[in-house]
Design a protein around this motif. Structure first.
Motif, PDB file in Angstrom:
ATOM      1  N   GLN A   2      32.749  42.916 -16.816  1.00 28.23           N
ATOM      2  CA  GLN A   2      32.597  41.423 -16.573  1.00 28.23           C
ATOM      3  C   GLN A   2      32.679  40.492 -17.548  1.00 28.23           C
ATOM      4  N   LEU A   5      36.842  39.953 -17.175  1.00 31.84           N
ATOM      5  CA  LEU A   5      37.149  39.402 -16.127  1.00 31.84           C
ATOM      6  C   LEU A   5      36.921  37.939 -16.444  1.00 31.84           C
ATOM      7  N   SER A   6      35.724  37.525 -16.852  1.00 30.99           N
ATOM      8  CA  SER A   6      35.523  36.070 -17.138  1.00 30.99           C
ATOM      9  C   SER A   6      36.618  35.515 -18.216  1.00 30.99           C
ATOM     10  N   ILE A   8      39.528  36.571 -18.744  1.00 31.56           N
ATOM     11  CA  ILE A   8      40.652  36.568 -17.964  1.00 31.56           C
ATOM     12  C   ILE A   8      40.907  35.347 -16.933  1.00 31.56           C
ATOM     13  N   GLY A   9      40.006  35.119 -16.096  1.00 34.00           N
ATOM     14  CA  GLY A   9      39.625  34.174 -15.260  1.00 34.00           C
ATOM     15  C   GLY A   9      39.875  32.845 -16.248  1.00 34.00           C
ATOM     16  N   ARG A  10      39.109  32.598 -17.223  1.00 28.41           N
ATOM     17  CA  ARG A  10      39.295  31.252 -18.017  1.00 28.41           C
ATOM     18  C   ARG A  10      40.688  31.019 -18.515  1.00 28.41           C
ATOM     19  N   LEU A  12      43.522  32.077 -17.277  1.00 32.48           N
ATOM     20  CA  LEU A  12      44.343  31.903 -15.945  1.00 32.48           C
ATOM     21  C   LEU A  12      44.229  30.602 -15.711  1.00 32.48           C
ATOM     22  N   ILE A  13      43.005  30.056 -15.399  1.00 30.12           N
ATOM     23  CA  ILE A  13      42.699  28.844 -14.910  1.00 30.12           C
ATOM     24  C   ILE A  13      42.985  27.546 -15.950  1.00 30.12           C
ATOM     25  N   GLY A 102      36.932  27.405  -8.754  1.00 34.11           N
ATOM     26  CA  GLY A 102      36.926  28.133  -9.794  1.00 34.11           C
ATOM     27  C   GLY A 102      36.357  27.191 -11.191  1.00 34.11           C
ATOM     28  N   MET A 105      32.599  27.335 -10.919  1.00 38.47           N
ATOM     29  CA  MET A 105      32.107  28.673 -11.400  1.00 38.47           C
ATOM     30  C   MET A 105      32.022  28.554 -12.859  1.00 38.47           C
ATOM     31  N   VAL A 106      32.739  28.040 -13.472  1.00 39.68           N
ATOM     32  CA  VAL A 106      32.777  27.970 -15.171  1.00 39.68           C
ATOM     33  C   VAL A 106      31.588  26.930 -15.554  1.00 39.68           C
TER      34      VAL A 106
END
Length: 124
Positions: A2, A5-6, A8-10, A12-13, A102, A105-106
């Motif tokens: 997790q 993933l957090s 990687i998400g940050r 990418l966005i 997204g 979510m942050v």
């Protein structure tokens, strides 16, 4: 998993907004013209604010320091941009809604354990 993933998400966005901010800075005159073409006043000032918000907001989200502030900056940019520039384009409109989701979510869950905020000790 997790944690990664957090992160990687940050990444990418934030990459999307950082690239846009750099492109708007490089093509500053084009950015001003696009803003002016929509009938908005003070296109030069709005172009400067656009570059500042995109770059600072994306860096905050990317490195995870004050990520919630960076996310709010980007949301604050996306809402009027979506209304003024993308309301008639369903693809761009829904893409921007997804980006807002997204970023929310942050705001709600923070940057995660792999972030600059996580490495800092809480101030007392």
């Amino acid at each position: 998993m997790q944690s990664y993933l957090s992160l990687i998400g940050r990444i990418l966005i934030a990459a999307l907004f950082l690239r846009a901010g750099i492109n708007h800075a490089i093509n500053f005159v084009g950015t001003q013209q696009a803003i002016a073409s929509q009938g908005l006043p003070a296109a030069g000032l709005l172009a400067i604010l656009t570059v500042i918000v995109l770059i600072t907001g994306s860096l905050g989200v990317l490195i995870g320091y004050k990520a919630h502030i960076g996310a709010w900056l980007l949301i604050g940019f996306l809402i009027p941009t979506t209304i003024v520039f993308h309301l008639s384009d369903p693809t761009q409109f829904f893409k921007n809604l997804g980006l807002i989701g997204g970023l929310l979510m942050v705001v709600a869950y923070g940057p995660g354990p792999i972030s600059l905020a996580a490495t800092r000790t809480p101030e007392r």
